[in-house]
Design an enzyme around this catalytic site. Structure first.
Site, PDB file in Angstrom:
ATOM      1  CG  ASP A  32      -2.011  -1.017   1.116  1.00  0.00           C
ATOM      2  OD1 ASP A  32      -2.040  -1.727   0.079  1.00  0.00           O
ATOM      3  OD2 ASP A  32      -2.827  -1.124   2.053  1.00  0.00           O
ATOM      4  CB  VAL A  34       5.064   0.632  -2.952  1.00  0.00           C
ATOM      5  CG1 VAL A  34       5.682   0.859  -4.321  1.00  0.00           C
ATOM      6  CG2 VAL A  34       6.071   0.051  -1.972  1.00  0.00           C
ATOM      7  CG  ASP A  36      -0.862   5.067  -0.320  1.00  0.00           C
ATOM      8  OD1 ASP A  36      -1.717   4.744  -1.181  1.00  0.00           O
ATOM      9  OD2 ASP A  36      -0.986   4.830   0.901  1.00  0.00           O
ATOM     10  CG  LEU A  82     -31.479 -11.863 -19.260  1.00  0.00           C
ATOM     11  CD1 LEU A  82     -30.686 -12.369 -18.066  1.00  0.00           C
ATOM     12  CD2 LEU A  82     -31.122 -12.656 -20.500  1.00  0.00           C
ATOM     13  CD  GLU A 115     -22.697 -15.539 -17.921  1.00  0.00           C
ATOM     14  OE1 GLU A 115     -23.032 -14.422 -17.479  1.00  0.00           O
ATOM     15  OE2 GLU A 115     -22.406 -15.737 -19.105  1.00  0.00           O
ATOM     16  CE  LYS A 117     -32.031 -11.817 -13.116  1.00  0.00           C
ATOM     17  NZ  LYS A 117     -31.598 -10.456 -13.241  1.00  0.00           N
ATOM     18  NE  ARG A 138     -31.879  -3.302 -19.433  1.00  0.00           N
ATOM     19  CZ  ARG A 138     -33.098  -3.023 -19.843  1.00  0.00           C
ATOM     20  NH1 ARG A 138     -33.773  -2.033 -19.306  1.00  0.00           N
ATOM     21  NH2 ARG A 138     -33.656  -3.740 -20.800  1.00  0.00           N
ATOM     22  CE  LYS A 315     -36.210 -12.403 -11.387  1.00  0.00           C
ATOM     23  NZ  LYS A 315     -35.582 -11.172 -11.198  1.00  0.00           N
ATOM     24  CB  CYS A 412     -72.306  -0.200  -2.647  1.00  0.00           C
ATOM     25  SG  CYS A 412     -72.167  -0.308  -0.862  1.00  0.00           S
TER      26      CYS A 412
HETATM   27  S1  IVH Z   1     -27.049 -11.098 -19.537  1.00  0.00           S
HETATM   28  C1  IVH Z   1     -29.123 -10.296 -23.245  1.00  0.00           C
HETATM   29  N1  IVH Z   1     -25.850 -12.053 -17.410  1.00  0.00           N
HETATM   30  O1  IVH Z   1     -30.111  -9.261 -15.090  1.00  0.00           O
HETATM   31  C2  IVH Z   1     -28.286 -10.433 -22.049  1.00  0.00           C
HETATM   32  N2  IVH Z   1     -27.468 -10.360 -17.123  1.00  0.00           N
HETATM   33  O2  IVH Z   1     -32.957  -9.560 -15.650  1.00  0.00           O
HETATM   34  C3  IVH Z   1     -28.775  -9.602 -20.947  1.00  0.00           C
HETATM   35  N3  IVH Z   1     -27.793  -9.662 -14.797  1.00  0.00           N
HETATM   36  O3  IVH Z   1     -30.430  -6.536 -17.260  1.00  0.00           O
HETATM   37  C4  IVH Z   1     -27.992  -9.642 -19.735  1.00  0.00           C
HETATM   38  N4  IVH Z   1     -26.287 -11.000 -13.917  1.00  0.00           N
HETATM   39  O4  IVH Z   1     -28.745  -6.366 -15.312  1.00  0.00           O
HETATM   40  C5  IVH Z   1     -26.761 -11.181 -17.874  1.00  0.00           C
HETATM   41  N5  IVH Z   1     -24.682 -12.967 -15.625  1.00  0.00           N
HETATM   42  C6  IVH Z   1     -25.582 -12.104 -16.090  1.00  0.00           C
HETATM   43  C7  IVH Z   1     -26.298 -11.229 -15.251  1.00  0.00           C
HETATM   44  C8  IVH Z   1     -27.243 -10.383 -15.804  1.00  0.00           C
HETATM   45  C9  IVH Z   1     -27.188 -10.041 -13.671  1.00  0.00           C
HETATM   46  C10 IVH Z   1     -28.874  -8.642 -14.869  1.00  0.00           C
HETATM   47  C11 IVH Z   1     -28.725  -7.624 -15.952  1.00  0.00           C
HETATM   48  C12 IVH Z   1     -29.951  -7.742 -16.800  1.00  0.00           C
HETATM   49  C13 IVH Z   1     -30.901  -8.370 -15.837  1.00  0.00           C
HETATM   50  C14 IVH Z   1     -32.021  -9.086 -16.550  1.00  0.00           C
END
Ligand code: IVH
Length: 682
Positions: A32, A34, A36, A82, A115, A117, A138, A315, A412
Site C-alpha cells: 500500500d 508503495v 501511495d 432477460l 452464470e 445472476k 441501462r 429466478k 357501493c
Molecule cells: S445477460 C441479453 N448475465 O439481469 C443479455 N445479465 O434480468 C442480458 N444480470 O439486465 C444480460 N447477472 O442487469 C446477464 N450474468 C448475467 C447477469 C445479468 C445479472 C442482470 C442484468 C440484466 C438483468 C435481466
C-alpha cells in the site's frame, strides 16, 4: 531526469496493474505504501503539466467536480433484458422452444453457459482504442444516463483494457453491485449519522450510481462483474465462454462461478448447486442466467420484443422482498367485511409476480404504523396468500402520510361500520354488489350447493349486467341468455342451467350453509339442520327462543345471535321466500329427517334422546359441568322449558323455569336425583 511523459506513462501502467491485481485478482502485487508513493508522484506530475493527464490515469478515478445532473446517451449496442423462468418447467420449456427455433428439436446437447445472476444494476461501458470513454446506466435499453465520472471510481473496472492492439471500440456490459459487507458498513455508518438506511444492496447501488458527487460514489466502494462483450464483427469471439475469458484477460472481474454445460441436465445441476450455494457468497444473486454458448447460434435464435431467445434467467423463489407501498385499497367479502389490501410495486415472490397483499384489518394497519410511500416487506411462501410482514420506518419519506382505512365501501359507497370491539369494518348494505358476488360464489361453492360451471368471472358478468340481483335470480337464468355472455357457448350454458336445476336437490344443511350467515360454517349448519328441519322452524327458534339454539352442542350465544339477526332481517326473509318460489325446499327431506333422528337415537347413554333444562344454582356442580354430564349421557341441554323438555334440573333460587315446568308436569330433579339418574346408566 527521465522524460515526464514516459515517467507518467510508466506510473499509470504500474498503478493500474497494481489496482487490477488488488481489486480484480484479489492478489495484491504492491504494498500500500508503495502504491501511495507512486500515486502521489503521478498526481504531482499531472498537476505540474496538465498535458500529462490521461483519462486512464488512476488519478482520474476520483476527480472532477460534482455534476449538476446527468445527460441521456444512446447506447452503441442496446441493452436487453432477460425473460424469466420461475421454475425448472419454465426452464425446460425455454430450452425446447430454443431448439425448435434453431430447427434442431432433437439436438439436446447444445452447449450452454451457466452464470450467476448478480443482483445489482446493469452498466454499459464503452472503450475507444482500449480506453474507458463512457459509462452509462441501462435506462430503457436504448438510452441511459451518462455516469462516467461515477463509474471511474469503481476500482475493478479497468480504465484501459489490458489487450494488445485493442479494437477501435469495445462495449462491455456487466453488473455494478455492493458486496454485502460493504452494504452493512454503509448502513451502519448511516445509522450512526441518523440518515435513512438503504433497503438492500441493489437499491444502495442504484442510488450511489446516480450520486452527483463522484467522491460519494468512491466512498461507497462499488464492485462490478462483466458478463457481455460486443466487439466489431471481425474481432468478436465465437462463444460466450470465450467472451468471458476475453473480458477476464482484458482486466475485468468476471464471476468465477460460471460453467460451460454440455446440456440442460448439467445446467439443472448448476442451478441446484447455486440455489443453496448462493447464501455463502459475499454478494447478492437473484438467480442463474443460462445462455446458449455459440454466438452464431445466438444470432440465429434472435430476439423477441425485449429479450433474446438464446438466454433466460432462472429466478430463485424469493419468499420475502422489500417494495414500495403505493396505495391501500379494499376488498369487500361476502359478509361485508372490508379487508384492506396493500398495493405496491410488483415484486417476484415464491415464483410469481406480486403487487397486492392483504393487510387483514384496521388493527393490523395500526400495528404496522403503515404510511403511504413506506418501504414494506412482503411475504408469500408457496400457496400462502401474500401479506405485509413489516415496515422499514427508517426508509419512510418525510412527507409520508399514515394510511387511512376507507370510510366508505369501495364498491357501493355506503358508510362502513365497525361494531363493538370487532377488528373488521363492514359494509352493511345488503345489495352491495361485492357482497352479492361473494354470496353467489359461496352459494355455488363445493360445500354448499356445489354448482359446476359458475366461476368468479361469470358471476361478475351476471352481477355487473344486473342479470342476477339475488341468489334466487340464479334459478331464473335461461340458457339462451347465458349463451350470449362472454366466454359462454350454447353447451356450457345448457350445462349450467342443468347444474343449477340439480342443485335444488342438495340437502338442507348445504342450503343453510350456502346462505352464508355469519358463523354458520359447514359443521354448524349440519348441527342446526339436524335439529331444525326447515328454515321456518329455525327462524321461529332463532327469533322466539334463541336459547334453544345457543344451548345446542357446539353452538353458543354468538351463533344464535347471528342467526337471529340474519333471519330477523326482512330482506333475508324475502330471499328465503324467493328461493322457495324458484324451487329450493329450504327444509330437510323425509329421508334426511329420518337420518337425523336416527343419529340422535344412536347416541349411547341413559339420557339418549332426552332434553334437559338447567335452572338455579346446584350445590356442587357448575352449569357447564352439569351440561357436560348430560351431553356425555347422550342428552341435550335446552335453555327453555317446553312440552319437549324431559327433565328440569333445579337448584337454589330457581325461578320461572321451575314454575313453568311444574305447570307442564315435567319431572323435576334436584342435584342428587340428577346424579342418581346418571348413575343408573353405569
Ligand atoms: S445477460 C441479453 N448475465 O439481469 C443479455 N445479465 O434480468 C442480458 N444480470 O439486465 C444480460 N447477472 O442487469 C446477464 N450474468 C448475467 C447477469 C445479468 C445479472 C442482470 C442484468 C440484466 C438483468 C435481466
Amino acid at each position: 531526469m527521465p522524460d515526464p511523459h514516459e515517467r507518467a506513462a510508466e506510473l499509470r501502467h504500474l498503478l493500474n496493474r497494481a489496482a487490477h491485481a488488488y481489486y480484480v485478482l484479489d492478489a495484491p502485487v504492491m504494498e500500500d505504501a508503495v502504491y501511495d508513493r507512486l500515486y502521489r508522484e503521478l498526481s504531482e506530475l499531472e498537476a505540474s503539466d496538465p498535458a500529462l493527464q490521461r483519462p486512464d490515469s488512476p488519478t482520474q478515478r476520483v476527480g472532477g467536480v460534482p455534476a449538476e445532473g446527468f445527460t441521456n446517451v444512446e447506447h452503441r449496442v442496446g441493452l436487453l433484458s432477460l425473460d424469466n423462468a420461475f421454475n425448472r418447467d419454465d426452464l425446460q420449456a425455454w430450452h425446447e422452444r430454443l431448439l425448435r427455433v434453431l430447427d434442431r428439436p432433437d439436438d439436446t446437447r447444445l452447449p450452454l453457459v451457466g452464470e450467476l445472476k448478480i443482483d445489482g444494476n446493469a452498466l454499459a461501458l464503452s472503450y475507444r482504442h482500449g480506453v474507458l470513454e463512457r459509462a452509462a446506466t441501462r435506462g430503457d435499453g436504448a438510452r441511459g444516463e451518462e455516469i462516467t465520472a461515477n463509474v471511474r471510481t469503481i476500482s475493478s473496472i479497468p480504465l484501459r483494457l489490458q489487450v494488445n492492439n485493442p479494437p477501435e471500440w469495445v462495449e462491455v456490459r456487466g453488473e455494478a453491485f455492493i458486496p454485502d459487507a460493504t452494504f452493512a458498513a454503509i448502513n451502519a455508518e448511516r445509522e450512526q449519522r441518523g440518515e435513512a438506511l438503504f433497503a438492500n444492496p441493489r437499491n444502495a447501488c442504484a442510488g450511489t450510481l446516480r450520486q452527483l458527487d463522484p467522491k460519494v460514489v468512491a466512498a461507497r466502494r462499488l464492485d462490478f462483474f462483466a458478463y457481455t462483450l460486443h466487439l466489431p464483427d471481425d474481432a468478436q469471439p465465437s462463444s460466450q465462454w470465450d467472451a468471458l475469458e476475453w473480458l477476464n484477460t482484458a482486466g475485468f472481474r468476471v464471476n468465477p462461478n460460471r460453467e460451460l454445460c454440455a446440456d440442460l441436465a448439467a445446467i439443472n445441476r448448476f442451478c441446484d448447486h447455486w440455489e443453496q450455494g448462493r447464501h455463502e457468497l459475499p454478494y447478492a444473486t437473484d438467480g442463474v442466467v443460462v445462455k446458449l454458448n455459440d454466438l452464431l447460434l445466438q444470432d440465429e435464435a434472435g430476439f423477441t420484443q425485449k429479450a433474446p431467445r438464446w438466454a433466460i434467467a432462472l429466478k430463485y423463489p424469493a419468499e420475502e422482498a422489500p417494495t414500495r407501498l403505493l396505495r391501500v385499497g379494499a376488498q369487500v367479502g361476502r359478509t361485508g367485511a372490508v379487508t384492506p389490501v396493500a398495493e405496491f410495486e410488483a415484486v417476484a415472490l415464491a415464483g410469481t409476480s406480486v403487487s397486492r397483499a392483504t393487510l387483514h384489518n384496521a388493527d393490523r394497519i395500526a400495528e404496522l404504523d403503515l404510511h403511504l410511500g413506506d418501504t414494506i416487506v412482503v411475504r408469500k411462501a408457496g400457496e400462502i396468500i401474500p401479506e405485509v410482514v413489516r415496515v422499514l420506518p427508517e426508509l419512510r419519506p418525510s412527507d409520508a402520510t399514515p394510511v387511512q382505512l376507507p370510510q366508505h365501501c369501495p364498491e357501493c359507497g355506503s358508510s362502513l361500520v365497525r361494531e363493538g370491539d370487532e377488528a373488521a369494518t363492514r359494509c352493511v348494505n345488503s345489495s352491495c354488489p361485492a357482497i352479492l358476488r361473494g354470496g353467489l360464489r359461496h352459494w355455488v361453492s363445493k360445500g354448499a350447493l356445489d354448482v359446476d360451471g359458475l366461476g368468479s368471472k361469470l358471476i361478475e358478468q351476471l352481477v355487473d349486467r344486473g342479470l342476477v340481483r339475488s341468489l334466487a335470480d340464479l334459478y331464473r337464468l335461461d340458457a339462451a341468455l347465458l349463451a350470449s355472455l362472454d366466454r359462454m357457448g350454447a353447451k356450457s350454458a345448457t350445462n349450467l342451467v342443468a347444474a343449477l336445476e340439480a342443485s335444488k336437490q342438495q340437502p338442507w344443511h348445504r342450503q343453510l350453509y350456502g346462505l352464508g350467515i355469519r358463523h354458520i360454517g359447514e359443521v354448524n349448519a349440519k348441527a342446526l339442520a339436524a335439529e331444525f328441519f326447515s328454515s321456518d322452524s329455525l327462524a321461529t327458534a332463532a327469533l322466539e327462543a334463541p336459547e334453544q339454539i345457543s344451548e345446542l352442542h357446539g353452538i353458543g350465544p354468538e351463533i344464535s345471535a347471528s342467526l337471529g339477526q340474519w333471519l330477523g332481517t326482512p330482506a333475508n326473509q324475502q330471499l328465503l321466500k324467493d328461493l322457495r318460489s324458484v324451487g329450493l325446499s329450504l327444509e330437510a327431506s323425509a329421508s334426511e329427517q329420518e337420518a337425523a333422528s336416527q343419529a340422535g337415537a344412536d347416541t349411547d347413554g341413559v339420557l339418549r334422546g332426552k332434553t334437559l333444562v338447567l335452572t338455579g344454582t346446584l350445590p356442587s356442580l357448575s352449569r357447564s359441568e352439569a351440561k357436560a354430564l348430560i351431553e356425555a349421557a347422550g342428552g341435550k341441554v335446552s335453555g327453555s322449558v317446553s312440552k319437549k323438555t324431559d327433565y328440569l334440573v333445579a337448584g337454589e333460587a330457581a325461578g320461572s323455569k321451575l314454575s313453568k315446568a311444574e305447570s307442564l308436569k315435567i319431572t323435576i330433579l334436584d342435584e342428587s336425583a340428577f346424579q342418581q339418574l346418571l348413575e343408573q346408566s353405569q
